[in-house]
Design an enzyme around this catalytic site. Structure first.
Site, PDB file in Angstrom:
ATOM      1  CG  ASP A   1      -1.947  -1.100   1.208  1.00  0.00           C
ATOM      2  OD1 ASP A   1      -2.403  -1.453   0.114  1.00  0.00           O
ATOM      3  OD2 ASP A   1      -2.303  -1.599   2.289  1.00  0.00           O
TER       4      ASP A   1
ATOM      5  CG  ASP B   1      -6.413  -1.473  -1.580  1.00  0.00           C
ATOM      6  OD1 ASP B   1      -6.613  -2.695  -1.756  1.00  0.00           O
ATOM      7  OD2 ASP B   1      -5.496  -1.028  -0.861  1.00  0.00           O
TER       8      ASP B   1
END
Length: 160
Positions: A118, A136
């Site tokens: 991330d 995401d």
């Protein structure tokens, strides 16, 4: 039938490619030494390895958890593929293709690294939203589009 396959492969492939390329760029740019790059006020690029699921829930370094998450992701993607091949609704196909591409993008990370990279950090002063990535974003967008489509379909059925 052909438009479904083209749409599924095209959108899912685009999401997977954008996700994996962005992660490779982040790893090559932010990895050594670890750093933070300000993109906009309140948006930074950082490097965070997520061993869990959304928002770091179920975080674990155990290999069985990694394989469970990969397997679960692939089962869900296969179920969405079945739904996409049966529906004639283009909006549904587009939405599920985005979710599928995002799921596969994150599954690739788990397979290669044992965790998901991330890198988008949205914050205001000391408050930070949990870091996320392109996959995401695609999953979230796909789910939001599915909810919008469901509401529209519900209204159409109940107005007539």
């Amino acid at each position: 039938m052909h438009y479904r396959i083209i749409c599924i492969i095209g959108i899912s492939g685009l999401v997977i490619a954008a996700d994996q390329i962005s992660k490779l760029l982040v790893m090559s740019t932010l990895y050594n030494p670890p750093q933070r790059i300000t993109v906009l006020p309140g948006v930074d690029f950082i490097q965070v390895w997520n061993t869990g699921v959304s928002f770091g829930m179920l975080s674990s370094t155990s290999s069985w958890v990694v394989w469970m998450l990969i397997s679960l992701t692939l089962v869900i993607c296969c179920l969405m593929l079945v739904i996409m091949m049966q529906t004639t609704r283009l909006f549904t196909i587009i939405s599920l293709s985005a979710v599928t591409g995002g799921g596969i993008g994150n599954a690739i990370d788990r397979l290669l690294y044992g965790a998901v990279l991330d890198f988008i950090d949205v914050h205001y002063r000391e408050w930070h939203w949990p870091a996320f990535n392109i996959a995401d974003c695609a999953i979230t967008l796909g789910v939001v589009l599915l909810m919008i489509d469901s509401v529209k379909t519900y209204k159409l059925k109940h107005e007539n």
